[in-house]
Write a protein that holds these residues in place. Structure first.
Motif, PDB file in Angstrom:
ATOM      1  N   LEU A  28       2.632   5.061   5.685  1.00 61.02           N
ATOM      2  CA  LEU A  28       3.225   6.296   6.192  1.00 61.02           C
ATOM      3  C   LEU A  28       4.568   6.570   5.545  1.00 61.02           C
ATOM      4  N   ALA A  29       5.380   5.524   5.415  1.00 56.55           N
ATOM      5  CA  ALA A  29       6.702   5.741   4.822  1.00 56.55           C
ATOM      6  C   ALA A  29       6.567   6.315   3.421  1.00 56.55           C
ATOM      7  N   TYR A  60       2.461   1.068   8.238  1.00 56.03           N
ATOM      8  CA  TYR A  60       3.699   1.810   8.350  1.00 56.03           C
ATOM      9  C   TYR A  60       4.296   2.078   6.992  1.00 56.03           C
ATOM     10  N   ILE A  86      -3.351   9.928  -2.881  1.00 53.40           N
ATOM     11  CA  ILE A  86      -4.503   9.263  -2.273  1.00 53.40           C
ATOM     12  C   ILE A  86      -5.584   9.031  -3.317  1.00 53.40           C
ATOM     13  N   PHE A 131       5.662  13.480   0.417  1.00 48.73           N
ATOM     14  CA  PHE A 131       5.774  14.795   1.036  1.00 48.73           C
ATOM     15  C   PHE A 131       7.148  15.386   0.777  1.00 48.73           C
ATOM     16  N   VAL A 132       8.154  14.579   1.096  1.00 50.59           N
ATOM     17  CA  VAL A 132       9.521  15.045   0.908  1.00 50.59           C
ATOM     18  C   VAL A 132       9.804  15.306  -0.558  1.00 50.59           C
ATOM     19  N   VAL A 186       9.253  -2.259   6.803  1.00 55.52           N
ATOM     20  CA  VAL A 186       7.943  -2.032   7.416  1.00 55.52           C
ATOM     21  C   VAL A 186       6.870  -2.634   6.546  1.00 55.52           C
ATOM     22  N   LEU A 220       0.847  -1.189   0.000  1.00 57.71           N
ATOM     23  CA  LEU A 220       0.000   0.000   0.000  1.00 57.71           C
ATOM     24  C   LEU A 220       0.881   1.237   0.000  1.00 57.71           C
ATOM     25  N   GLN A 229       8.720  18.655  -1.630  1.00 61.42           N
ATOM     26  CA  GLN A 229       9.637  19.687  -1.109  1.00 61.42           C
ATOM     27  C   GLN A 229      10.911  19.746  -1.933  1.00 61.42           C
ATOM     28  N   PHE A 252       3.978   7.900   2.251  1.00 62.06           N
ATOM     29  CA  PHE A 252       3.406   9.233   2.456  1.00 62.06           C
ATOM     30  C   PHE A 252       4.535  10.225   2.692  1.00 62.06           C
ATOM     31  N   ALA A 253       5.484   9.821   3.539  1.00 58.26           N
ATOM     32  CA  ALA A 253       6.625  10.686   3.821  1.00 58.26           C
ATOM     33  C   ALA A 253       7.424  10.925   2.550  1.00 58.26           C
ATOM     34  N   VAL A 254       7.597   9.882   1.767  1.00 62.84           N
ATOM     35  CA  VAL A 254       8.340  10.016   0.515  1.00 62.84           C
ATOM     36  C   VAL A 254       7.673  11.042  -0.391  1.00 62.84           C
ATOM     37  N   PRO A 261      12.312   0.921   1.919  1.00 69.22           N
ATOM     38  CA  PRO A 261      11.557   0.914   3.177  1.00 69.22           C
ATOM     39  C   PRO A 261      10.559  -0.225   3.249  1.00 69.22           C
TER      40      PRO A 261
END
Lengths: 295, 430, 620
Positions: free
Chosen positions: C137-138, C134, C265, C144-145, C130, C79, C148, C140-142, C126
């Motif tokens: 989220l990982a 998790y 999403i 987001f980053v 995980v 996921l 940026q 998701f963080a990717v 990752p």
């Protein structure tokens, strides 16, 4: 030195929001293994309701809040019965997540139709949200103190419910082992519905207490929700206190990274740090492997 | 047997493909398809239109009306953020457009034609703006697209507008590239670029407060508009006084960290390039954290709502705008407010967004009137370029357009909140 | 897999595969025809409906992205909430290539794919650490980053202002952007769907599905699970970037802020709504997400109500997505027609003995394998020593029984040998090769085959596919060949199908070849577990309570078959069993465990008379 205390306090105040929403999310997840994507919108509607009762229906400040909370609880009850309950039998978490996303879209549109796009001020008695006290070099906003107290009281009440009441026992039982709990005669639907209601009430408190800070506008709780989600995962998603701690931690992280990190990375850094934490401790900071709670 | 049938079908399919691929002349870009539909509409309209005199009939038959224009109607499209966190702006713009439409139509329309417009939501998502543009142009056959919000969104849709010969009118969008008449001959605006606004701010600052001990901080959004805003300031006479640059995200819940940074840098003046809600929150938090400085809001912050939300803390705040304060006392502004309230606007909707759209509407009305009976894109553009010294009743200084300049207003206006209302200090700051 | 159009190869007509009428993989199947015709239809109509070209383009792009997500999420079960980072890579590469290099699609597409592929391999890491929530989220963080990074990397992305996209051209020939772009997009969609479909039919897709449904079993079958996880991100990423290139040409402007978490999403949502296990799901999902707003333009202010309400209703009635709903309807209709017929396929008469068939005969070996040396095996869980210094040596080709009371440590010992339990110490040597330090799948490839106490079968896969999983190590074709359905890929697949059919026939499972394992009765499921292990051609077969829950007669019959096969390939057998009679009957030797230690090791006669054993286990 005092500068750091100021930053830490600012981070803590944001952290309270993340912590409360994180708590609301973890509560539902632990008991029912459901991710409630509608939590942010629901919290926002609670805020709108409180304002409506106070400003349009001329209720006193406290009564307005009470009515708003009652409506929040009742509304959640209905939504849970109609949408989530039928899906629980499936056992697969994915459809339920989609379901909450659907509920979120639906509610967001409802609130847009009702509230419109304009931001409104949530007035508090005596306008104390505009009062700042000077303690040496440290500045304390009066409403922030209210936020802190509210958070503490809410956490205490939830803690009491979890640890000292039958409902709480049922919630803990379901969190440990759903099948065993059912076999013990604890009614799943009762535990489930009251968990949802409790979670929505916590969210409602958050939406209302942060309304003066964020102003009442469309989606104003959305970002809080996302950060609460991140905080809950940082804490491990299976520990209530972990969710809270995660929220506070995230608030502090945000506050300090903007201070120290170069401007370019400031926005991304908190998320990166959470990510790194997960690499080291994949199950969150406060959860043992296989979902056993450490705290 | 069955498999042979499928294979036969496949062979036919491939042949069909080749036939279509080679002989296809549907490769036309949307411009030719719109041209064909416009000629369709004009021919059908000229045959069904009722002319009052034979001379007019003769003239009309020679005139090929633009797409979206009939004998009794002119149709506009508008892509607005009706949902999402800019929903307030969309609502305000739509209200102003309704006011404009009602005023024109109640006066009998322009040259006998009523104004109509369709709104579609783009949630500030450029993908939707583009698909809305296609919808407007190819399905609804609009004459022009009016009052878009945002540079990012308009930038995406502009190629489609230009290719289909669709004027882009009076948006709230400030990207420098829009104003190049050679690239975008159908673009008209009364909203100077963000660059000019901060440049004006910097010059005003130095003119009025000197340079001694002045330290400036900027907080801008990390997006299309933000960068040009910063550049504009740097090019002003106050450019060297810049000591701290901060950015904010739409996802921010607090500006505490930026404010603390400004405190650390010892700024005396802070320019806040945000919307009104964010500016109010900024003022609140600045007070909480003890940032003592002069605060300068940008175009988006100049609204009654800022004062409503920030309360007493807004008193004394400055603002840099391209248009007069919506709450000011001038004939044009009074008329605007009267019309807005009559249409059901709330106090909070008396803002730059709606005023800008309203003013654009005034110019639009003028352009349509001047273009005359035979309304084509060419006559419309020519009409716009012919406008000189257009009086907006004080909302802006008299507007001037020309063949090289489709931006009628280059004003930067400096305001300040005095006694709970935005008051003008300088109009026409360079 | 259930394609009724099949062909015979001209060999003997008595192979198990033919008797069971198992369809063979072919270059073109029914789905290919349907897909091609569908795309052709849209291709031809693109000119007529040119005013919808934006929405059609968006639908096609989302369908392509959906297909790429099927690779990551639908098949491999990862996921990911960061998938649009690959789309963004494609978009910005396209913007830069068309403006800075002024090249066209011939450059954009390969580079976008290549860069995104490598990026995907990186992002896939990752996923090894995980899982599930998790990982969400990982990723998701990717995402987001990633946004940026795009903001800050001004040279590449144009910063906040973004970058324009240049001309749409191919080898210097320029195209306009209306229906032509739609047609180009359709061709790319055809290719992407074909490639993903080829994976679904091939060993990689099978392996992904296996690791999604039971990572434990997948490793035990010798599949390189870690690499497969990383690979799915690489391939999924590369394909998503192709969607990105098309997206760039549709929007004509690339801005970083569009490619964040919310788009990720939506992309996942679209696939889940459509149905993540079928390519058709990617199409249906894209249609739903892109056409709902288009068709509800008149009632736009209620769009959220409609969208949200539809989602709610859909999840209530179609939890498997729209495709799942249509499939369910199809099943119902088929059942109505087949009401009178027996649901089970008629039993298939055995003609040739499977072991003598041309497919299984070559596996015969007289060289005994499976000698296993275990030295000081130990496993501790916290303070409890589940296995406490167990040592024994099993000769090649032998049948050894492992008995003991519940909790004696038998399965844990198995897990220590196969590598399924962390923190095991001790030395394990298989046929002279030390496997103690090897990861699970390498031990499996060295010759360890095993079954599981709780089966660990793959829901969603049918019986034949379980056998094919075991045969994976025999297939030599590479993943690139698989993407393009090369002739030798089909040849090897066909061969594997024949072998698998014979294996099923041997274990009397042939008539159930097409059944989903979750629909089978328990006894048959146990046999599937065995067949999967046998297919790996093990040197030693570790059976964990193969007869548990089966009536004795059935158990004996199954054991007979297993024994027969083990003898055929001269493999050793180590069997955990509670049924002492059964074990004594088949084993040359029995090892008895109690509280993690060996208390007896000898012939069945010796062991059953051992006093300690009787006291601890056999009782009165």
């Amino acid at each position: 030195m005092v500068d750091y205390i100021q930053i830490a306090w600012q981070g803590l105040v944001s952290g309270f929001a993340y912590a409360l929403i994180g708590l609301a999310l973890v509560m539902v997840y632990k008991t029912a293994r459901i991710l409630n994507f509608a939590a942010g919108t629901m919290a926002g509607i609670s805020g709108f309701l409180a304002h409506w009762w106070a400003a349009e229906q001329d209720m006193p400040f406290g009564v307005a809040i009470l009515f708003a909370m009652i409506m929040t609880g009742a509304g959640t009850y209905v939504v849970e019965r109609l949408t989530v309950r039928p899906l629980v039998k499936l056992g697969d978490f994915l459809p339920i997540v989609i379901m909450t996303l659907g509920v979120e879209e639906f509610l967001a549109n409802v609130s847009l139709l009702w509230w419109g796009g304009t931001a409104r001020r949530y007035r508090v008695p005596g306008d104390i949200d505009r009062i700042n006290w000077l303690i040496g070099d440290f500045r304390l906003n009066a409403w922030h103190l209210v936020v802190a107290i509210t958070t503490f009281v809410t956490l205490s009440i939830v803690g009491y419910i979890i640890n000292q009441t039958e409902l709480g026992l049922g919630m803990k039982a379901f969190a440990e082992d759903q099948d065993a709990a059912k076999l013990m005669g604890i009614k799943e639907s009762t535990v489930s519905i009251w968990t949802w209601v409790l979670s929505a009430l916590v969210g409602g408190v958050t939406g209302i207490v942060f309304a003066p800070v964020l102003f009442l506008q469309q989606d104003y709780m959305n970002i809080i929700f996302i950060k609460g989600f991140v905080a809950a995962i940082l804490g491990g998603f299976l520990s209530l206190s972990g969710g809270v701690a995660g929220g506070l931690l995230l608030g502090e992280l945000e506050a300090f990274t903007i201070k120290w990190a170069p401007r370019e990375f400031a926005a991304a850094l908190p998320v990166v740090i959470v990510f790194i934490v997960l690499l080291i401790r994949p199950h969150g900071l406060f959860t043992r492997e296989k979902g056993h709670e450490r705290v | 047997m069955k498999s042979k049938l499928w294979k036969l079908l496949a062979i036919f399919a491939v042949l069909g493909l080749i036939a279509v691929g080679c002989g296809d002349d549907d490769d036309s870009s949307s411009s030719s398809s719109s041209e064909s539909s416009s000629s369709e509409s004009s021919s059908s309209e000229s045959s069904s239109s009722e002319s009052s005199s034979s001379e007019e009939a003769a003239a009309e038959e020679e005139c090929e009306l633009a797409r979206g224009v009939t004998a009794d109607k002119i149709l506009f499209g508008s892509s607005q953020p009706m949902t999402g966190n800019l929903a307030a702006l969309g609502e305000q713009a739509v209200l102003a457009m309704e006011v404009t439409r009602d005023r024109i139509n109640e006066g009998g329309g322009i040259n006998g034609r009523m104004i109509e417009f369709i709104v579609q939501d783009d949630a500030y998502n450029p993908e939707k703006t583009v698909s809305n543009a296609q919808y407007f142009i190819e399905q609804e056959n609009v004459f022009a697209i009016w009052a878009s919000i945002g540079s990012a969104t308009l930038k995406a849709a502009l190629p489609l507008h230009d290719e289909s010969n669709t004027p882009s009118l009076f948006p709230w969008a400030q990207d420098l590239s829009f104003y190049d008449v050679n690239n975008h001959p159908l673009f008209f605006s009364v909203n100077p670029p963000a660059y000019a606004q901060t440049k004006g701010f910097g010059n005003y600052l130095v003119d009025n407060f000197g340079t001694d001990g002045i330290k400036v901080g900027l907080m801008t959004i990390n997006s299309v508009d933000g960068e040009q805003t910063v550049q504009g300031y740097k090019d002003s006479s106050g450019g060297d006084l810049l000591v701290d640059e901060q950015t904010w995200e739409r996802d921010s819940t607090t500006y505490g960290p930026q404010i603390l940074s400004f405190i650390d840098s010892g700024v005396t003046d802070v320019y806040v390039g945000t919307g009104d809600t964010q500016f109010a929150q900024f003022l609140l938090e600045a007070d909480q954290l003890g940032l003592e400085a002069r605060f300068w809001g940008s175009t988006g912050t100049i609204s009654a709502n800022t004062i409503e939300l920030a309360g007493d803390l807004s008193e004394g705040a400055y603002g840099v705008n391209v248009i007069s304060s919506a709450t000011g006392d001038k004939p044009g502004l009074n008329a605007y407010r009267e019309a807005m309230f009559a249409a059901g606007a709330e106090e909070a909707q008396i803002s730059t967004a709606s005023l800008l759209a309203y003013t654009g509407g005034l110019v639009l009305e003028e352009m349509l009137t001047r273009a005359g009976e035979c309304l084509t894109v060419e006559s419309f553009v020519a009409a716009g370029e012919s406008i000189k010294d257009f009086d907006t009743g004080g909302i802006m200084r008299p507007l001037n357009f020309s063949a090289e300049n489709h931006l009628g207003n280059n004003d930067v206006i400096i305001l300040q909140v005095q006694n709970g209302a935005w008051e003008e200090l300088v109009v026409g700051q360079e | 897999m259930s394609d009724p159009i099949y062909e015979y190869d001209e060999i003997s007509t008595t192979t198990a595969l033919e008797r069971a009428k198992i369809p063979l993989p072919k270059f073109l199947k029914k789905n290919h025809y349907f897909g091609f015709l569908g795309i052709l239809l849209v291709y031809l109509l693109a000119g007529t409906y040119s005013e919808y070209s934006q929405t059609i383009m968006n639908t096609i792009i989302f369908a392509i992205i959906g297909a790429s997500l099927i690779v990551v999420f639908g098949m491999a079960g990862q996921l990911t909430l960061g998938h649009t980072i690959f789309v963004a890579a494609g978009v910005f590469l396209s913007a830069n290539i068309t403006t800075v290099w002024t090249r066209g699609l011939e450059t954009e597409l390969p580079i976008a794919f290549g860069v995104a592929f490598l990026l995907g391999l990186l992002v896939g890491f990752p996923s090894l650490r995980v899982n599930e929530l998790y990982l969400a989220l990982a990723t998701f963080a990717v995402a987001f980053v990633g946004v940026q990074v795009l903001f800050e990397w001004k040279q590449f992305s144009g910063g906040g202002s973004g970058k324009p996209v240049g001309k749409l051209e191919l080898f210097g020939y320029e195209f306009s952007r209306g229906p032509t772009l739609v047609r180009i997009a359709l061709v790319l969609m055809l290719i992407t769907f074909w490639v993903v479909g080829n994976y679904q039919d091939g060993r990689t897709g099978r392996s992904w599905n296996a690791l999604r449904t039971s990572e434990t079993a997948a490793r035990a079958a010798g599949l390189p699970v870690a690499w497969l996880k990383i690979l799915c991100f690489g391939i999924g990423g590369g394909l998503a970037a192709i969607g990105g290139v098309l997206y760039a040409h549709t929007l004509r402007f690339a801005i970083p802020e569009n490619y964040g978490v919310s788009l990720s999403i939506i992309v996942v949502l679209a696939l889940i709504i459509g149905g993540k296990h079928r390519l058709m799901g990617a199409v249906l999902g894209a249609v739903f997400v892109k056409w709902l707003p288009e068709l509800s333009r008149d009632v736009q202010e209620y769009e959220g109500l409609i969208y949200g309400g539809t989602l709610i209703i859909l999840t209530l009635i179609a939890p498997d997505g729209l495709v799942g709903m249509f499939e369910w309807l199809g099943e119902r209709i088929k059942n109505l027609k087949n009401d009178s017929e027996d649901r089970k396929t008629p039993s298939v008469v055995k003609e040739t003995a499977p072991l003598e068939s041309q497919y299984l005969a070559p596996l015969a070996s007289s060289e005994a394998k499976g000698s296993l040396i275990v030295r000081d095996a130990a496993v501790a869980f916290g303070g409890v020593k589940a296995v406490d210094g167990v040592s024994f040596e099993i000769p090649a080709g032998g049948v050894t029984g492992l008995i003991g009371s519940n909790g004696a440590g038998k399965t844990t010992l198995f897990n220590a040998i196969t590598g399924h339990v962390k923190g095991a110490t001790g030395q394990f040597i298989l046929d002279g090769e030390e496997i103690s330090q090897k990861p699970i799948h390498n031990r499996a490839l060295s010759g360890l085959g095993r079954t599981f106490q709780n089966l660990n079968l793959h829901d969603d896969l049918n019986v034949l596919e379980h056998a094919l999983l075991g045969l994976d190590r025999n297939m030599k074709y590479g993943r690139i060949a698989e993407s393009f359905r090369m002739p030798w890929v089909l040849r090897e697949e066909k061969n594997a199908h024949y072998v698998a059919a014979e294996l099923l026939d041997h274990m009397d499972l042939l008539e159930y070849w097409g059944e989903k394992v979750e629909d089978l009765p328990y006894g048959l499921q146990k046999r599937v577990d065995v067949v999967r292990a046998l297919a790996t051609n093990p040197s030693i077969l570790l059976l964990d309570e193969p007869a548990a829950g089966l009536p004795t007669a059935e158990a004996l019959e199954m054991m007979e078959k297993v024994q027969e096969y083990a003898n055929h390939i001269s493999a050793g057998v180590l069997i955990i069993e509670h049924n002492v009679e059964l074990v004594a009957g088949v084993s040359d030797r029995i090892i008895v465990l109690d509280a993690g230690k060996t208390i007896a090791d000898g012939t069945p006669e010796e062991v059953t008379r051992n006093e300690q054993v009787i006291a601890a286990y056999l009782g009165t």
